[in-house]
Scaffold this motif. Structure first.
Motif, PDB file in Angstrom:
ATOM      1  N   ASP A  73      25.410  38.862  33.156  1.00 57.85           N
ATOM      2  CA  ASP A  73      24.418  39.654  33.894  1.00 57.85           C
ATOM      3  C   ASP A  73      24.773  39.727  35.379  1.00 57.85           C
ATOM      4  O   ASP A  73      25.457  38.845  35.905  1.00 57.85           O
ATOM      5  N   GLN A  74      24.276  40.760  36.034  1.00 57.98           N
ATOM      6  CA  GLN A  74      24.476  40.885  37.479  1.00 57.98           C
ATOM      7  C   GLN A  74      23.711  39.773  38.183  1.00 57.98           C
ATOM      8  O   GLN A  74      22.586  39.443  37.817  1.00 57.98           O
ATOM      9  N   SER A  75      24.353  39.154  39.176  1.00 60.93           N
ATOM     10  CA  SER A  75      23.751  38.021  39.880  1.00 60.93           C
ATOM     11  C   SER A  75      23.205  38.475  41.228  1.00 60.93           C
ATOM     12  O   SER A  75      23.972  38.776  42.145  1.00 60.93           O
ATOM     13  N   PRO A  76      21.882  38.540  41.385  1.00 61.05           N
ATOM     14  CA  PRO A  76      21.295  39.054  42.636  1.00 61.05           C
ATOM     15  C   PRO A  76      21.345  38.038  43.776  1.00 61.05           C
ATOM     16  O   PRO A  76      21.576  36.843  43.554  1.00 61.05           O
ATOM     17  N   ILE A  77      21.107  38.506  44.989  1.00 58.49           N
ATOM     18  CA  ILE A  77      21.033  37.624  46.159  1.00 58.49           C
ATOM     19  C   ILE A  77      19.781  36.744  46.043  1.00 58.49           C
ATOM     20  O   ILE A  77      18.713  37.211  45.652  1.00 58.49           O
ATOM     21  N   GLN A  78      19.940  35.483  46.400  1.00 60.14           N
ATOM     22  CA  GLN A  78      18.803  34.556  46.405  1.00 60.14           C
ATOM     23  C   GLN A  78      18.200  34.506  47.811  1.00 60.14           C
ATOM     24  O   GLN A  78      18.815  33.989  48.739  1.00 60.14           O
ATOM     25  N   PHE A  79      17.024  35.077  47.977  1.00 61.19           N
ATOM     26  CA  PHE A  79      16.356  35.073  49.279  1.00 61.19           C
ATOM     27  C   PHE A  79      15.466  33.837  49.404  1.00 61.19           C
ATOM     28  O   PHE A  79      14.928  33.337  48.423  1.00 61.19           O
ATOM     29  N   GLY A 127      31.287  23.885  48.428  1.00 67.82           N
ATOM     30  CA  GLY A 127      30.214  24.366  47.562  1.00 67.82           C
ATOM     31  C   GLY A 127      29.906  25.820  47.866  1.00 67.82           C
ATOM     32  O   GLY A 127      29.571  26.162  48.997  1.00 67.82           O
ATOM     33  N   ILE A 128      30.077  26.695  46.894  1.00 70.56           N
ATOM     34  CA  ILE A 128      29.779  28.122  47.078  1.00 70.56           C
ATOM     35  C   ILE A 128      28.760  28.558  46.040  1.00 70.56           C
ATOM     36  O   ILE A 128      28.608  27.910  44.998  1.00 70.56           O
ATOM     37  N   THR A 129      28.044  29.632  46.335  1.00 67.70           N
ATOM     38  CA  THR A 129      27.050  30.146  45.382  1.00 67.70           C
ATOM     39  C   THR A 129      27.518  31.438  44.729  1.00 67.70           C
ATOM     40  O   THR A 129      26.967  31.861  43.717  1.00 67.70           O
ATOM     41  N   GLY A 130      28.525  32.056  45.316  1.00 70.22           N
ATOM     42  CA  GLY A 130      29.014  33.310  44.757  1.00 70.22           C
ATOM     43  C   GLY A 130      30.269  33.776  45.465  1.00 70.22           C
ATOM     44  O   GLY A 130      30.674  33.226  46.492  1.00 70.22           O
ATOM     45  N   VAL A 131      30.894  34.801  44.889  1.00 65.46           N
ATOM     46  CA  VAL A 131      32.161  35.333  45.401  1.00 65.46           C
ATOM     47  C   VAL A 131      31.999  36.811  45.740  1.00 65.46           C
ATOM     48  O   VAL A 131      31.303  37.547  45.034  1.00 65.46           O
ATOM     49  N   ILE A 132      32.623  37.223  46.853  1.00 61.34           N
ATOM     50  CA  ILE A 132      32.728  38.644  47.181  1.00 61.34           C
ATOM     51  C   ILE A 132      34.212  38.993  47.153  1.00 61.34           C
ATOM     52  O   ILE A 132      35.011  38.412  47.889  1.00 61.34           O
ATOM     53  N   LEU A 133      34.595  39.897  46.260  1.00 65.48           N
ATOM     54  CA  LEU A 133      35.993  40.321  46.150  1.00 65.48           C
ATOM     55  C   LEU A 133      36.220  41.552  47.010  1.00 65.48           C
ATOM     56  O   LEU A 133      35.536  42.567  46.844  1.00 65.48           O
ATOM     57  N   ILE A 187      38.004  34.537  38.011  1.00 67.95           N
ATOM     58  CA  ILE A 187      37.213  33.687  38.914  1.00 67.95           C
ATOM     59  C   ILE A 187      35.957  33.124  38.269  1.00 67.95           C
ATOM     60  O   ILE A 187      35.660  31.942  38.389  1.00 67.95           O
ATOM     61  N   ARG A 188      35.220  33.965  37.566  1.00 65.76           N
ATOM     62  CA  ARG A 188      33.951  33.515  36.969  1.00 65.76           C
ATOM     63  C   ARG A 188      34.183  32.372  35.984  1.00 65.76           C
ATOM     64  O   ARG A 188      33.461  31.373  35.990  1.00 65.76           O
ATOM     65  N   SER A 189      35.191  32.502  35.142  1.00 64.20           N
ATOM     66  CA  SER A 189      35.455  31.475  34.136  1.00 64.20           C
ATOM     67  C   SER A 189      35.997  30.193  34.742  1.00 64.20           C
ATOM     68  O   SER A 189      35.607  29.098  34.335  1.00 64.20           O
ATOM     69  N   VAL A 190      36.887  30.315  35.716  1.00 61.76           N
ATOM     70  CA  VAL A 190      37.547  29.138  36.278  1.00 61.76           C
ATOM     71  C   VAL A 190      36.647  28.409  37.276  1.00 61.76           C
ATOM     72  O   VAL A 190      36.489  27.192  37.210  1.00 61.76           O
ATOM     73  N   ALA A 191      36.064  29.162  38.225  1.00 61.61           N
ATOM     74  CA  ALA A 191      35.248  28.530  39.274  1.00 61.61           C
ATOM     75  C   ALA A 191      33.786  28.365  38.873  1.00 61.61           C
ATOM     76  O   ALA A 191      33.038  27.656  39.539  1.00 61.61           O
ATOM     77  N   GLN A 192      33.385  29.028  37.781  1.00 64.72           N
ATOM     78  CA  GLN A 192      31.994  28.951  37.305  1.00 64.72           C
ATOM     79  C   GLN A 192      30.987  29.429  38.361  1.00 64.72           C
ATOM     80  O   GLN A 192      29.874  28.918  38.447  1.00 64.72           O
ATOM     81  N   LYS A 193      31.419  30.397  39.168  1.00 64.45           N
ATOM     82  CA  LYS A 193      30.536  31.004  40.166  1.00 64.45           C
ATOM     83  C   LYS A 193      30.570  32.519  39.986  1.00 64.45           C
ATOM     84  O   LYS A 193      31.630  33.098  39.743  1.00 64.45           O
ATOM     85  N   PRO A 194      29.421  33.189  40.126  1.00 65.86           N
ATOM     86  CA  PRO A 194      29.386  34.636  39.881  1.00 65.86           C
ATOM     87  C   PRO A 194      30.025  35.456  40.985  1.00 65.86           C
ATOM     88  O   PRO A 194      30.039  35.050  42.150  1.00 65.86           O
ATOM     89  N   ILE A 195      30.560  36.607  40.597  1.00 64.17           N
ATOM     90  CA  ILE A 195      31.005  37.600  41.580  1.00 64.17           C
ATOM     91  C   ILE A 195      29.740  38.362  41.964  1.00 64.17           C
ATOM     92  O   ILE A 195      29.078  38.959  41.110  1.00 64.17           O
TER      93      ILE A 195
END
Length: 453
Positions: A90-96, A242-248, A263-271
Protein backbone atom coordinates in the motif's frame (compact mmCIF):
# COMPACT_ATOMS: atom_id res chain seq x y z
CA UNK A 1 11.86 6.73 -17.72
CA UNK A 2 13.00 4.14 -15.18
CA UNK A 3 11.98 0.50 -15.62
CA UNK A 4 11.85 0.74 -19.43
CA UNK A 5 14.17 -2.22 -19.99
CA UNK A 6 12.47 -4.24 -17.26
CA UNK A 7 9.01 -3.28 -18.50
CA UNK A 8 9.83 -4.27 -22.08
CA UNK A 9 11.11 -7.70 -21.08
CA UNK A 10 8.33 -8.43 -18.60
CA UNK A 11 5.62 -7.29 -21.01
CA UNK A 12 7.07 -9.49 -23.76
CA UNK A 13 7.14 -12.45 -21.39
CA UNK A 14 3.58 -12.06 -20.10
CA UNK A 15 2.19 -11.54 -23.61
CA UNK A 16 3.32 -15.07 -24.50
CA UNK A 17 1.36 -16.60 -21.63
CA UNK A 18 -1.59 -14.18 -21.54
CA UNK A 19 -3.95 -15.86 -23.98
CA UNK A 20 -3.14 -19.47 -23.15
CA UNK A 21 -6.14 -21.70 -22.46
CA UNK A 22 -3.88 -24.02 -20.49
CA UNK A 23 -0.78 -23.21 -18.51
CA UNK A 24 1.60 -26.01 -17.55
CA UNK A 25 4.32 -26.04 -14.93
CA UNK A 26 6.81 -25.95 -17.80
CA UNK A 27 5.19 -22.70 -19.07
CA UNK A 28 5.47 -21.14 -15.62
CA UNK A 29 9.07 -22.30 -15.27
CA UNK A 30 9.99 -20.77 -18.63
CA UNK A 31 8.23 -17.53 -17.73
CA UNK A 32 9.99 -17.34 -14.35
CA UNK A 33 13.32 -17.88 -16.07
CA UNK A 34 12.66 -14.80 -18.21
CA UNK A 35 11.40 -12.82 -15.21
CA UNK A 36 14.55 -13.74 -13.25
CA UNK A 37 16.78 -12.52 -16.08
CA UNK A 38 14.73 -9.32 -16.42
CA UNK A 39 15.02 -8.52 -12.69
CA UNK A 40 18.75 -9.26 -12.53
CA UNK A 41 19.28 -7.09 -15.61
CA UNK A 42 17.36 -4.30 -13.83
CA UNK A 43 19.93 -4.49 -10.99
CA UNK A 44 17.49 -5.90 -8.45
CA UNK A 45 19.08 -7.43 -5.33
CA UNK A 46 19.74 -11.17 -5.93
CA UNK A 47 18.12 -12.25 -2.67
CA UNK A 48 15.03 -10.23 -3.60
CA UNK A 49 14.96 -11.81 -7.09
CA UNK A 50 15.08 -15.36 -5.67
CA UNK A 51 12.32 -14.65 -3.16
CA UNK A 52 10.10 -12.98 -5.77
CA UNK A 53 10.49 -15.82 -8.31
CA UNK A 54 9.80 -18.40 -5.59
CA UNK A 55 6.59 -16.68 -4.43
CA UNK A 56 5.22 -16.21 -7.96
CA UNK A 57 6.10 -19.79 -8.97
CA UNK A 58 4.39 -21.31 -5.92
CA UNK A 59 1.20 -19.33 -6.50
CA UNK A 60 1.23 -19.79 -10.30
CA UNK A 61 1.34 -23.60 -10.22
CA UNK A 62 -1.47 -23.81 -7.66
CA UNK A 63 -4.64 -25.72 -8.47
CA UNK A 64 -6.74 -22.51 -8.54
CA UNK A 65 -4.68 -21.17 -11.45
CA UNK A 66 -4.19 -24.36 -13.43
CA UNK A 67 -7.90 -25.23 -13.38
CA UNK A 68 -9.21 -21.72 -14.01
CA UNK A 69 -10.79 -20.68 -17.31
CA UNK A 70 -8.18 -17.95 -17.84
CA UNK A 71 -4.92 -19.31 -16.37
CA UNK A 72 -2.74 -16.92 -18.39
CA UNK A 73 -4.58 -13.91 -16.96
CA UNK A 74 -4.35 -15.38 -13.46
CA UNK A 75 -0.57 -15.74 -13.71
CA UNK A 76 -0.26 -12.11 -14.82
CA UNK A 77 -2.39 -11.03 -11.86
CA UNK A 78 -0.09 -12.97 -9.53
CA UNK A 79 2.99 -11.26 -11.03
CA UNK A 80 1.33 -7.85 -10.56
CA UNK A 81 0.29 -8.64 -6.97
CA UNK A 82 3.77 -9.84 -6.00
CA UNK A 83 5.43 -6.89 -7.76
CA UNK A 84 3.14 -4.56 -5.81
CA UNK A 85 3.98 -6.34 -2.55
CA UNK A 86 7.69 -6.21 -3.37
CA UNK A 87 7.50 -2.41 -3.55
CA UNK A 88 5.56 -2.08 -0.30
CA UNK A 89 1.97 -3.09 -0.99
CA UNK A 90 0.00 0.00 0.00
CA UNK A 91 0.99 3.63 -0.45
CA UNK A 92 2.65 4.95 2.72
CA UNK A 93 1.37 8.45 3.64
CA UNK A 94 3.24 11.16 5.56
CA UNK A 95 2.89 10.89 9.33
CA UNK A 96 1.89 14.30 10.70
CA UNK A 97 2.33 15.23 14.37
CA UNK A 98 -0.77 15.40 16.56
CA UNK A 99 0.55 18.70 17.88
CA UNK A 100 2.35 20.97 15.34
CA UNK A 101 4.95 21.43 14.14
CA UNK A 102 5.55 18.19 12.25
CA UNK A 103 9.33 17.72 12.02
CA UNK A 104 10.82 16.09 8.91
CA UNK A 105 14.54 15.34 8.63
CA UNK A 106 16.05 14.95 5.16
CA UNK A 107 19.16 12.74 5.25
CA UNK A 108 21.39 11.10 2.66
CA UNK A 109 24.71 11.21 0.87
CA UNK A 110 26.01 14.31 -0.89
CA UNK A 111 24.74 14.59 -4.45
CA UNK A 112 21.53 12.59 -3.91
CA UNK A 113 19.38 15.71 -4.33
CA UNK A 114 18.40 16.43 -0.69
CA UNK A 115 18.23 20.21 -0.99
CA UNK A 116 16.13 20.24 -4.18
CA UNK A 117 13.90 17.49 -2.80
CA UNK A 118 13.38 19.54 0.38
CA UNK A 119 11.83 22.29 -1.78
CA UNK A 120 9.76 19.80 -3.77
CA UNK A 121 8.43 18.20 -0.59
CA UNK A 122 7.49 21.60 0.85
CA UNK A 123 5.64 22.32 -2.40
CA UNK A 124 3.59 19.11 -2.08
CA UNK A 125 2.82 19.79 1.60
CA UNK A 126 1.42 23.21 0.72
CA UNK A 127 -0.52 22.13 -2.39
CA UNK A 128 -1.97 18.82 -1.20
CA UNK A 129 -2.15 19.22 2.56
CA UNK A 130 -2.50 23.00 2.95
CA UNK A 131 0.55 23.13 5.25
CA UNK A 132 2.87 26.05 5.93
CA UNK A 133 6.44 24.67 6.02
CA UNK A 134 9.63 26.28 7.34
CA UNK A 135 12.79 25.11 5.54
CA UNK A 136 15.92 24.78 7.69
CA UNK A 137 19.42 25.14 6.20
CA UNK A 138 21.40 22.80 8.48
CA UNK A 139 24.13 21.86 5.99
CA UNK A 140 26.98 24.14 7.09
CA UNK A 141 29.76 22.23 5.32
CA UNK A 142 28.66 23.03 1.80
CA UNK A 143 28.06 26.82 1.68
CA UNK A 144 26.31 26.44 -1.67
CA UNK A 145 23.67 24.28 0.05
CA UNK A 146 22.47 27.21 2.19
CA UNK A 147 22.35 29.52 -0.83
CA UNK A 148 20.60 26.85 -2.89
CA UNK A 149 17.90 26.34 -0.25
CA UNK A 150 17.41 30.11 0.07
CA UNK A 151 17.01 30.38 -3.72
CA UNK A 152 14.44 27.56 -3.69
CA UNK A 153 12.61 29.18 -0.77
CA UNK A 154 12.45 32.49 -2.61
CA UNK A 155 11.28 30.79 -5.82
CA UNK A 156 8.46 28.95 -4.04
CA UNK A 157 7.74 31.64 -1.40
CA UNK A 158 8.77 29.53 1.59
CA UNK A 159 10.61 30.92 4.64
CA UNK A 160 14.15 29.55 5.07
CA UNK A 161 15.84 29.54 8.48
CA UNK A 162 19.64 29.91 8.39
CA UNK A 163 22.40 30.99 10.77
CA UNK A 164 25.21 30.69 8.24
CA UNK A 165 28.15 28.29 8.42
CA UNK A 166 29.68 29.26 11.80
CA UNK A 167 26.90 27.87 14.02
CA UNK A 168 26.55 24.14 14.74
CA UNK A 169 23.73 22.29 12.90
CA UNK A 170 22.25 21.23 16.27
CA UNK A 171 21.96 24.87 17.38
CA UNK A 172 20.51 25.88 14.01
CA UNK A 173 17.79 23.25 14.31
CA UNK A 174 17.09 24.15 17.97
CA UNK A 175 16.52 27.81 17.06
CA UNK A 176 14.56 26.85 13.94
CA UNK A 177 12.08 24.85 16.03
CA UNK A 178 11.53 27.90 18.26
CA UNK A 179 11.10 30.11 15.19
CA UNK A 180 8.52 27.72 13.73
CA UNK A 181 6.43 27.96 16.90
CA UNK A 182 6.62 31.77 16.89
CA UNK A 183 5.64 32.05 13.22
CA UNK A 184 3.04 29.25 13.34
CA UNK A 185 4.77 27.05 10.78
CA UNK A 186 3.06 23.67 11.11
CA UNK A 187 5.88 21.74 9.36
CA UNK A 188 9.66 22.02 9.77
CA UNK A 189 11.79 20.41 7.04
CA UNK A 190 15.47 20.08 7.99
CA UNK A 191 17.97 19.89 5.13
CA UNK A 192 20.91 18.11 6.80
CA UNK A 193 24.50 17.70 5.61
CA UNK A 194 25.63 14.83 3.42
CA UNK A 195 29.01 13.28 2.69
CA UNK A 196 30.45 11.53 -0.33
CA UNK A 197 30.42 8.38 1.80
CA UNK A 198 29.02 7.30 5.16
CA UNK A 199 31.27 8.26 8.11
CA UNK A 200 31.05 8.39 11.89
CA UNK A 201 31.03 12.21 12.12
CA UNK A 202 28.05 12.49 9.77
CA UNK A 203 26.04 9.87 11.63
CA UNK A 204 26.79 11.38 15.04
CA UNK A 205 25.64 14.81 13.87
CA UNK A 206 22.38 13.35 12.58
CA UNK A 207 21.86 11.53 15.90
CA UNK A 208 22.45 14.80 17.80
CA UNK A 209 19.90 16.65 15.65
CA UNK A 210 17.44 13.81 16.11
CA UNK A 211 17.92 13.94 19.89
CA UNK A 212 16.68 17.58 20.04
CA UNK A 213 13.14 16.54 19.17
CA UNK A 214 12.08 13.15 17.90
CA UNK A 215 11.19 13.82 14.24
CA UNK A 216 7.90 12.59 12.86
CA UNK A 217 9.60 11.51 9.64
CA UNK A 218 13.23 10.85 8.70
CA UNK A 219 13.39 10.66 4.92
CA UNK A 220 16.44 9.14 3.28
CA UNK A 221 16.97 10.77 -0.10
CA UNK A 222 18.60 8.33 -2.51
CA UNK A 223 19.72 8.73 -6.11
CA UNK A 224 18.03 5.83 -7.93
CA UNK A 225 20.78 5.92 -10.57
CA UNK A 226 23.16 4.32 -8.02
CA UNK A 227 21.33 0.99 -8.26
CA UNK A 228 22.42 -1.58 -5.66
CA UNK A 229 24.50 1.02 -3.78
CA UNK A 230 21.23 2.79 -2.97
CA UNK A 231 20.07 -0.31 -1.10
CA UNK A 232 23.32 -0.47 0.88
CA UNK A 233 23.03 3.23 1.77
CA UNK A 234 19.45 2.70 2.96
CA UNK A 235 20.52 -0.21 5.15
CA UNK A 236 23.38 1.75 6.72
CA UNK A 237 21.34 4.88 7.45
CA UNK A 238 18.49 2.85 8.87
CA UNK A 239 20.72 0.81 11.17
CA UNK A 240 22.75 3.83 12.38
CA UNK A 241 20.31 6.76 12.47
CA UNK A 242 16.92 5.22 11.85
CA UNK A 243 14.74 6.25 8.90
CA UNK A 244 10.98 6.18 8.40
CA UNK A 245 10.92 6.22 4.62
CA UNK A 246 12.83 6.67 1.37
CA UNK A 247 12.58 9.29 -1.37
CA UNK A 248 14.05 8.09 -4.68
CA UNK A 249 15.31 10.86 -6.96
CA UNK A 250 15.91 10.76 -10.73
CA UNK A 251 13.43 7.95 -11.33
CA UNK A 252 12.62 9.66 -14.64
CA UNK A 253 16.19 9.16 -15.85
CA UNK A 254 17.92 6.26 -17.52
CA UNK A 255 17.82 4.06 -14.43
CA UNK A 256 17.09 0.34 -14.45
CA UNK A 257 14.79 0.52 -11.44
CA UNK A 258 16.62 -2.01 -9.25
CA UNK A 259 16.74 0.36 -6.27
CA UNK A 260 12.96 0.87 -6.26
CA UNK A 261 12.35 -2.87 -6.42
CA UNK A 262 14.94 -3.77 -3.77
CA UNK A 263 14.91 -1.08 -1.06
CA UNK A 264 11.57 -2.00 0.50
CA UNK A 265 12.48 -5.67 0.90
CA UNK A 266 16.06 -5.15 2.08
CA UNK A 267 15.72 -2.06 4.32
CA UNK A 268 12.12 -2.80 5.38
CA UNK A 269 11.24 0.88 4.94
CA UNK A 270 8.63 2.23 2.50
CA UNK A 271 9.34 4.37 -0.53
CA UNK A 272 7.31 7.50 0.24
CA UNK A 273 8.02 9.70 -2.79
CA UNK A 274 9.77 9.55 -6.16
CA UNK A 275 11.40 12.39 -8.07
CA UNK A 276 10.18 12.38 -11.68
CA UNK A 277 11.95 15.43 -13.11
CA UNK A 278 13.89 18.59 -12.34
CA UNK A 279 10.94 20.98 -11.93
CA UNK A 280 9.83 21.87 -8.41
CA UNK A 281 6.47 20.10 -8.87
CA UNK A 282 8.12 16.88 -10.12
CA UNK A 283 7.80 14.88 -6.90
CA UNK A 284 5.09 12.22 -6.66
CA UNK A 285 3.73 10.08 -3.84
CA UNK A 286 4.84 6.51 -4.51
CA UNK A 287 2.00 4.07 -5.16
CA UNK A 288 3.34 0.48 -5.43
CA UNK A 289 0.26 -0.87 -7.23
CA UNK A 290 0.28 1.92 -9.81
CA UNK A 291 3.99 1.45 -10.45
CA UNK A 292 3.48 -2.31 -10.89
CA UNK A 293 0.74 -1.55 -13.44
CA UNK A 294 3.06 0.78 -15.34
CA UNK A 295 5.85 -1.81 -15.40
CA UNK A 296 3.50 -4.47 -16.74
CA UNK A 297 2.04 -2.15 -19.41
CA UNK A 298 -1.39 -1.88 -17.77
CA UNK A 299 -1.31 1.92 -17.62
CA UNK A 300 -1.86 4.18 -14.63
CA UNK A 301 -5.16 5.96 -15.03
CA UNK A 302 -5.41 7.04 -11.35
CA UNK A 303 -2.15 9.01 -11.54
CA UNK A 304 -3.22 10.46 -14.89
CA UNK A 305 -6.54 11.61 -13.41
CA UNK A 306 -4.73 13.16 -10.42
CA UNK A 307 -2.38 15.05 -12.76
CA UNK A 308 -5.36 16.34 -14.72
CA UNK A 309 -7.17 17.44 -11.55
CA UNK A 310 -4.07 19.32 -10.38
CA UNK A 311 -3.33 21.07 -13.67
CA UNK A 312 -6.59 21.49 -15.57
CA UNK A 313 -8.82 24.44 -14.76
CA UNK A 314 -12.30 23.04 -14.01
CA UNK A 315 -14.15 26.14 -15.21
CA UNK A 316 -12.21 26.15 -18.48
CA UNK A 317 -12.92 22.43 -18.91
CA UNK A 318 -16.68 23.06 -18.62
CA UNK A 319 -16.43 25.97 -21.01
CA UNK A 320 -14.52 23.80 -23.47
CA UNK A 321 -17.10 21.03 -23.27
CA UNK A 322 -19.78 23.55 -24.21
CA UNK A 323 -17.70 24.76 -27.16
CA UNK A 324 -17.30 21.20 -28.44
CA UNK A 325 -21.04 20.69 -28.11
CA UNK A 326 -21.85 23.87 -30.05
CA UNK A 327 -18.96 23.39 -32.52
CA UNK A 328 -17.44 26.78 -31.56
CA UNK A 329 -13.95 25.48 -30.68
CA UNK A 330 -11.28 27.95 -31.90
CA UNK A 331 -7.49 28.08 -32.26
CA UNK A 332 -7.34 30.14 -29.05
CA UNK A 333 -8.97 27.20 -27.27
CA UNK A 334 -6.51 24.87 -29.00
CA UNK A 335 -3.55 26.84 -27.57
CA UNK A 336 -5.17 26.94 -24.15
CA UNK A 337 -5.57 23.15 -24.16
CA UNK A 338 -1.99 22.67 -25.35
CA UNK A 339 -0.72 24.77 -22.43
CA UNK A 340 -2.82 22.88 -19.88
CA UNK A 341 -1.59 19.51 -21.17
CA UNK A 342 2.03 20.74 -21.04
CA UNK A 343 1.58 21.53 -17.33
CA UNK A 344 0.86 17.84 -16.69
CA UNK A 345 4.38 16.87 -17.71
CA UNK A 346 6.10 15.35 -20.76
CA UNK A 347 3.47 14.18 -23.25
CA UNK A 348 5.23 10.86 -23.88
CA UNK A 349 5.01 10.07 -20.15
CA UNK A 350 1.31 10.98 -20.04
CA UNK A 351 0.53 8.74 -23.03
CA UNK A 352 2.36 5.82 -21.41
CA UNK A 353 -0.05 6.04 -18.45
CA UNK A 354 -2.91 5.01 -20.75
CA UNK A 355 -3.84 1.31 -20.51
CA UNK A 356 -2.52 -0.58 -23.54
CA UNK A 357 -0.13 2.19 -24.56
CA UNK A 358 2.73 -0.29 -24.25
CA UNK A 359 1.31 -2.22 -27.21
CA UNK A 360 1.67 0.77 -29.54
CA UNK A 361 4.64 -0.01 -31.73
CA UNK A 362 7.53 2.40 -31.31
CA UNK A 363 5.98 4.26 -28.37
CA UNK A 364 8.66 3.02 -25.98
CA UNK A 365 11.21 5.13 -27.88
CA UNK A 366 8.89 8.02 -28.61
CA UNK A 367 10.01 11.51 -27.69
CA UNK A 368 7.80 14.53 -28.16
CA UNK A 369 9.36 17.05 -30.50
CA UNK A 370 9.21 20.27 -28.46
CA UNK A 371 10.20 22.24 -31.57
CA UNK A 372 7.12 20.96 -33.39
CA UNK A 373 4.91 22.10 -30.52
CA UNK A 374 6.65 25.47 -30.66
CA UNK A 375 5.97 25.70 -34.41
CA UNK A 376 2.28 24.99 -33.83
CA UNK A 377 2.08 27.80 -31.28
CA UNK A 378 4.00 30.21 -33.55
CA UNK A 379 1.60 29.52 -36.44
CA UNK A 380 -1.47 30.19 -34.27
CA UNK A 381 0.01 33.40 -32.84
CA UNK A 382 0.67 34.59 -36.41
CA UNK A 383 -3.05 34.39 -37.24
CA UNK A 384 -5.48 37.27 -37.01
CA UNK A 385 -8.34 37.03 -34.46
CA UNK A 386 -10.74 36.32 -37.32
CA UNK A 387 -8.55 33.52 -38.71
CA UNK A 388 -8.36 31.88 -35.27
CA UNK A 389 -12.14 31.76 -34.95
CA UNK A 390 -12.91 31.02 -38.62
CA UNK A 391 -10.03 28.95 -40.12
CA UNK A 392 -12.06 28.33 -43.30
CA UNK A 393 -11.15 31.84 -44.51
CA UNK A 394 -7.43 30.99 -44.58
CA UNK A 395 -6.68 30.93 -48.31
CA UNK A 396 -3.31 30.67 -50.13
CA UNK A 397 -2.30 34.30 -49.60
CA UNK A 398 -3.19 34.14 -45.90
CA UNK A 399 -1.18 30.91 -45.55
CA UNK A 400 1.86 32.64 -47.08
CA UNK A 401 1.51 35.53 -44.62
CA UNK A 402 1.07 33.18 -41.63
CA UNK A 403 4.05 31.01 -42.60
CA UNK A 404 6.25 34.09 -43.06
CA UNK A 405 5.08 35.62 -39.76
CA UNK A 406 5.69 32.39 -37.82
CA UNK A 407 8.97 31.43 -39.47
CA UNK A 408 7.50 28.14 -40.70
CA UNK A 409 6.67 26.57 -44.05
CA UNK A 410 3.31 26.57 -45.83
CA UNK A 411 3.35 22.76 -45.36
CA UNK A 412 3.51 23.32 -41.58
CA UNK A 413 0.51 25.66 -41.77
CA UNK A 414 -1.46 23.15 -43.89
CA UNK A 415 -0.60 20.34 -41.46
CA UNK A 416 -1.83 22.31 -38.44
CA UNK A 417 -5.07 23.31 -40.19
CA UNK A 418 -5.75 19.64 -41.03
CA UNK A 419 -4.97 18.52 -37.47
CA UNK A 420 -7.34 21.16 -36.13
CA UNK A 421 -10.16 20.01 -38.41
CA UNK A 422 -9.49 16.35 -37.51
CA UNK A 423 -9.71 17.22 -33.83
CA UNK A 424 -13.02 19.04 -34.32
CA UNK A 425 -14.41 16.02 -36.20
CA UNK A 426 -13.31 13.67 -33.45
CA UNK A 427 -14.86 15.85 -30.76
CA UNK A 428 -18.09 16.01 -32.78
CA UNK A 429 -18.12 12.19 -32.93
CA UNK A 430 -17.56 11.98 -29.18
CA UNK A 431 -20.33 14.51 -28.52
CA UNK A 432 -22.72 12.57 -30.77
CA UNK A 433 -21.88 9.30 -29.02
CA UNK A 434 -22.45 10.90 -25.61
CA UNK A 435 -25.85 12.07 -26.82
CA UNK A 436 -26.82 8.45 -27.37
CA UNK A 437 -26.28 7.84 -31.05
CA UNK A 438 -26.08 4.15 -31.84
CA UNK A 439 -23.21 2.43 -33.59
CA UNK A 440 -19.62 2.20 -32.58
CA UNK A 441 -17.21 4.43 -34.44
CA UNK A 442 -13.52 3.74 -34.55
CA UNK A 443 -11.68 6.86 -33.42
CA UNK A 444 -8.04 7.78 -33.35
CA UNK A 445 -6.14 10.65 -31.81
CA UNK A 446 -5.51 12.96 -34.77
CA UNK A 447 -2.25 14.74 -35.30
CA UNK A 448 -0.33 13.14 -32.45
CA UNK A 449 2.08 11.42 -34.85
CA UNK A 450 3.48 14.77 -35.98
CA UNK A 451 4.51 15.65 -32.42
CA UNK A 452 6.85 12.69 -32.18
CA UNK A 453 10.40 12.52 -33.47
Amino acid sequence: MAFEGLAERLQGTIQRIKGKGKVSEADVKEMMREVRFALIEADVNLKVVKEFVKKVSERAVGADVMKSLTPGQQVIKIVKDELTELMGGDQSPIQFANKPPTVIMMVGLQGAGKTTTTGKLANILRKKYNRNPLLVAADIYRPAAIQQLQTIGKQLSFPVFSLGTDVSPVEIVRQALEKAKEDHNDVVIIDTAGRLHIDEALMQELKDIRALKEPDEVFLVVDSMTGQDAVNVAQNFNETVGITGVILTKLDGDTRGGAALSIRSVAQKPIKFVGMGEKMDALEAFHPERMASRILGMGDMLSLIEKAQENVDEEKAKELEEKFRTQSFTFDDFIDQLNQVKKMGPLEDIIKMLPGAGKIKGLENAKVDEKQMGRMEAIIYAMTPQEKTTPSIINSSRKKRISKGSGTSIQDVNRLLKQFEDMKKMMKQMTNMQQGQKGKKKMKMPGLDSLFK
